[in-house]
Scaffold this motif. Structure first.
Motif, PDB file in Angstrom:
ATOM      1  N   VAL A   1     -26.475-106.674 -48.475  1.00  0.00           N
ATOM      2  CA  VAL A   1     -27.793-106.876 -49.257  1.00  0.00           C
ATOM      3  C   VAL A   1     -28.355-105.299 -49.737  1.00  0.00           C
ATOM      4  CG1 VAL A   1     -30.365-107.322 -49.280  1.00  0.00           C
ATOM      5  CG2 VAL A   1     -28.574-109.155 -48.313  1.00  0.00           C
ATOM      6  N   LEU A   2     -28.392-104.454 -48.446  1.00  0.00           N
ATOM      7  CA  LEU A   2     -28.962-103.103 -48.938  1.00  0.00           C
ATOM      8  C   LEU A   2     -27.817-102.529 -49.789  1.00  0.00           C
ATOM      9  CD1 LEU A   2     -30.738-100.950 -48.367  1.00  0.00           C
ATOM     10  CD2 LEU A   2     -29.653-100.334 -46.331  1.00  0.00           C
ATOM     11  N   LYS A   3     -26.506-102.421 -49.500  1.00  0.00           N
ATOM     12  CA  LYS A   3     -25.593-102.012 -50.648  1.00  0.00           C
ATOM     13  C   LYS A   3     -25.942-102.340 -52.094  1.00  0.00           C
ATOM     14  CE  LYS A   3     -20.469-101.674 -50.731  1.00  0.00           C
ATOM     15  NZ  LYS A   3     -19.429-101.860 -50.313  1.00  0.00           N
ATOM     16  N   LEU A   4     -25.958-103.531 -52.101  1.00  0.00           N
ATOM     17  CA  LEU A   4     -26.236-104.092 -53.644  1.00  0.00           C
ATOM     18  C   LEU A   4     -27.516-103.579 -54.321  1.00  0.00           C
ATOM     19  CD1 LEU A   4     -25.139-105.966 -55.844  1.00  0.00           C
ATOM     20  CD2 LEU A   4     -26.043-107.828 -54.625  1.00  0.00           C
ATOM     21  N   PHE A   5     -28.668-103.653 -53.240  1.00  0.00           N
ATOM     22  CA  PHE A   5     -29.940-102.982 -53.535  1.00  0.00           C
ATOM     23  C   PHE A   5     -29.542-101.481 -54.099  1.00  0.00           C
ATOM     24  CE2 PHE A   5     -33.918-100.572 -52.261  1.00  0.00           C
ATOM     25  CZ  PHE A   5     -34.670-101.427 -53.084  1.00  0.00           C
ATOM     26  N   LYS A   6     -28.964-100.980 -53.197  1.00  0.00           N
ATOM     27  CA  LYS A   6     -28.802 -99.423 -53.900  1.00  0.00           C
ATOM     28  C   LYS A   6     -27.803 -99.280 -55.056  1.00  0.00           C
ATOM     29  CE  LYS A   6     -29.287 -97.311 -49.202  1.00  0.00           C
ATOM     30  NZ  LYS A   6     -28.505 -96.444 -48.070  1.00  0.00           N
ATOM     31  N   LEU A   7     -26.820-100.187 -55.010  1.00  0.00           N
ATOM     32  CA  LEU A   7     -25.951-100.054 -56.327  1.00  0.00           C
ATOM     33  C   LEU A   7     -26.813-100.447 -57.446  1.00  0.00           C
ATOM     34  CD1 LEU A   7     -23.152-100.079 -57.578  1.00  0.00           C
ATOM     35  CD2 LEU A   7     -23.137-102.343 -56.994  1.00  0.00           C
ATOM     36  N   LEU A   8     -27.792-101.353 -57.375  1.00  0.00           N
ATOM     37  CA  LEU A   8     -28.448-101.741 -58.656  1.00  0.00           C
ATOM     38  C   LEU A   8     -29.355-100.447 -58.981  1.00  0.00           C
ATOM     39  CD1 LEU A   8     -29.803-105.400 -57.805  1.00  0.00           C
ATOM     40  CD2 LEU A   8     -28.554-104.653 -60.022  1.00  0.00           C
ATOM     41  N   HIS A   9     -29.887 -99.742 -58.153  1.00  0.00           N
ATOM     42  CA  HIS A   9     -30.657 -98.604 -58.524  1.00  0.00           C
ATOM     43  C   HIS A   9     -29.803 -97.409 -59.235  1.00  0.00           C
ATOM     44  CE1 HIS A   9     -34.873 -99.833 -57.417  1.00  0.00           C
ATOM     45  NE2 HIS A   9     -34.258-100.207 -56.380  1.00  0.00           N
ATOM     46  N   ARG A  10     -28.675 -97.398 -58.741  1.00  0.00           N
ATOM     47  CA  ARG A  10     -27.748 -96.196 -59.040  1.00  0.00           C
ATOM     48  C   ARG A  10     -27.272 -96.612 -60.759  1.00  0.00           C
ATOM     49  NH1 ARG A  10     -25.642 -96.401 -53.928  1.00  0.00           N
ATOM     50  NH2 ARG A  10     -23.939 -97.589 -54.429  1.00  0.00           N
ATOM     51  N   THR A  11     -27.204 -97.834 -60.651  1.00  0.00           N
ATOM     52  CA  THR A  11     -26.748 -98.430 -62.060  1.00  0.00           C
ATOM     53  C   THR A  11     -27.856 -98.186 -63.184  1.00  0.00           C
ATOM     54  OG1 THR A  11     -25.130-100.119 -61.275  1.00  0.00           O
ATOM     55  CG2 THR A  11     -25.950-100.350 -63.357  1.00  0.00           C
ATOM     56  N   ARG A  12     -29.035 -98.615 -62.645  1.00  0.00           N
ATOM     57  CA  ARG A  12     -30.395 -98.329 -63.436  1.00  0.00           C
ATOM     58  C   ARG A  12     -30.433 -96.914 -63.816  1.00  0.00           C
ATOM     59  NH1 ARG A  12     -35.403 -96.090 -61.625  1.00  0.00           N
ATOM     60  NH2 ARG A  12     -34.668 -95.780 -59.648  1.00  0.00           N
ATOM     61  N   GLN A  13     -30.198 -95.970 -63.018  1.00  0.00           N
ATOM     62  CA  GLN A  13     -30.226 -94.676 -63.296  1.00  0.00           C
ATOM     63  C   GLN A  13     -29.179 -94.121 -64.451  1.00  0.00           C
ATOM     64  OE1 GLN A  13     -30.027 -92.920 -59.070  1.00  0.00           O
ATOM     65  NE2 GLN A  13     -32.454 -92.763 -59.027  1.00  0.00           N
ATOM     66  N   GLU A  14     -28.306 -94.650 -64.157  1.00  0.00           N
ATOM     67  CA  GLU A  14     -27.184 -94.381 -65.247  1.00  0.00           C
ATOM     68  C   GLU A  14     -27.384 -94.920 -66.359  1.00  0.00           C
ATOM     69  OE1 GLU A  14     -23.164 -95.261 -63.604  1.00  0.00           O
ATOM     70  OE2 GLU A  14     -23.805 -94.524 -61.900  1.00  0.00           O
ATOM     71  N   VAL A  15     -27.701 -96.240 -66.549  1.00  0.00           N
ATOM     72  CA  VAL A  15     -27.940 -96.952 -67.765  1.00  0.00           C
ATOM     73  C   VAL A  15     -29.050 -96.622 -68.460  1.00  0.00           C
ATOM     74  CG1 VAL A  15     -28.447 -99.193 -68.523  1.00  0.00           C
ATOM     75  CG2 VAL A  15     -26.636 -98.994 -66.809  1.00  0.00           C
ATOM     76  N   PHE A  16     -30.210 -96.141 -67.901  1.00  0.00           N
ATOM     77  CA  PHE A  16     -31.479 -95.868 -68.332  1.00  0.00           C
ATOM     78  C   PHE A  16     -31.733 -94.507 -68.460  1.00  0.00           C
ATOM     79  CE2 PHE A  16     -32.332-100.375 -67.194  1.00  0.00           C
ATOM     80  CZ  PHE A  16     -32.055-100.859 -68.302  1.00  0.00           C
ATOM     81  N   LYS A  17     -30.753 -93.643 -68.120  1.00  0.00           N
ATOM     82  CA  LYS A  17     -31.005 -92.129 -68.110  1.00  0.00           C
ATOM     83  C   LYS A  17     -31.755 -91.574 -69.261  1.00  0.00           C
ATOM     84  CE  LYS A  17     -27.001 -89.870 -67.654  1.00  0.00           C
ATOM     85  NZ  LYS A  17     -25.904 -89.184 -67.779  1.00  0.00           N
ATOM     86  N   ASN A  18     -32.918 -90.848 -68.717  1.00  0.00           N
ATOM     87  CA  ASN A  18     -33.727 -90.038 -69.988  1.00  0.00           C
ATOM     88  C   ASN A  18     -34.659 -90.841 -70.504  1.00  0.00           C
ATOM     89  OD1 ASN A  18     -32.450 -87.729 -69.398  1.00  0.00           O
ATOM     90  ND2 ASN A  18     -30.952 -87.904 -70.949  1.00  0.00           N
ATOM     91  N   ASP A  19     -34.823 -92.201 -70.117  1.00  0.00           N
ATOM     92  CA  ASP A  19     -35.946 -93.345 -70.564  1.00  0.00           C
ATOM     93  C   ASP A  19     -36.733 -93.371 -69.377  1.00  0.00           C
ATOM     94  OD1 ASP A  19     -37.193 -95.258 -71.673  1.00  0.00           O
ATOM     95  OD2 ASP A  19     -35.502 -96.238 -72.399  1.00  0.00           O
ATOM     96  N   THR A  20     -37.841 -92.967 -69.262  1.00  0.00           N
ATOM     97  CA  THR A  20     -38.573 -92.995 -68.075  1.00  0.00           C
ATOM     98  C   THR A  20     -39.215 -94.377 -68.070  1.00  0.00           C
ATOM     99  OG1 THR A  20     -40.458 -92.019 -69.129  1.00  0.00           O
ATOM    100  CG2 THR A  20     -39.175 -90.562 -67.717  1.00  0.00           C
ATOM    101  N   ARG A  21     -39.694 -94.911 -68.887  1.00  0.00           N
ATOM    102  CA  ARG A  21     -40.189 -96.256 -69.142  1.00  0.00           C
ATOM    103  C   ARG A  21     -39.428 -97.411 -68.722  1.00  0.00           C
ATOM    104  NH1 ARG A  21     -43.208 -98.324 -74.652  1.00  0.00           N
ATOM    105  NH2 ARG A  21     -40.990 -97.540 -75.286  1.00  0.00           N
ATOM    106  N   ALA A  22     -37.992 -97.421 -69.226  1.00  0.00           N
ATOM    107  CA  ALA A  22     -37.126 -98.147 -68.740  1.00  0.00           C
ATOM    108  C   ALA A  22     -36.758 -98.042 -67.576  1.00  0.00           C
ATOM    109  CB  ALA A  22     -35.958 -98.171 -69.803  1.00  0.00           C
ATOM    110  N   LEU A  23     -36.682 -96.865 -66.862  1.00  0.00           N
ATOM    111  CA  LEU A  23     -36.247 -96.528 -65.368  1.00  0.00           C
ATOM    112  C   LEU A  23     -37.238 -97.267 -64.538  1.00  0.00           C
ATOM    113  CD1 LEU A  23     -34.972 -92.964 -65.781  1.00  0.00           C
ATOM    114  CD2 LEU A  23     -33.662 -94.865 -64.879  1.00  0.00           C
TER     115      LEU A  23
END
Length: 75
Positions: A1-23
């Motif tokens: 569960v923790l691994k997936l939680f961290k993966l989602l946050h890493r993906t979020r940071q890559e996908v929404f890079k430089n978009d503070t509102r979406a991040l």
């Protein structure tokens, strides 16, 4: 569960890079969903929730496109 939680946050940071509102919105939603289900004890329900989270990660990574305006009529 923790691994997936961290993966989602890493993906979020890559996908929404430089978009503070979406991040921030994605961070809040990820945290909220995990927090809302942290007391779940049913193994079937946990497996279902993990599958959903995994699917969301794949969709974010493969389907979300960030566009930038380069001119008044160009993206």
């Amino acid at each position: 569960v923790l691994k997936l939680f961290k993966l989602l946050h890493r993906t979020r940071q890559e996908v929404f890079k430089n978009d503070t509102r979406a991040l921030e919105a994605a961070r809040q939603k990820i945290n909220e969903e995990f927090r809302n289900n942290q007391d779940e004890t049913s193994e079937e329900k946990i497996d279902e929730l993990l599958k959903i989270a995994s699917d969301v990660e794949v969709i974010l990574r493969t389907s979300v496109v960030q566009a930038v305006h380069t001119d008044s009529d160009k993206i």
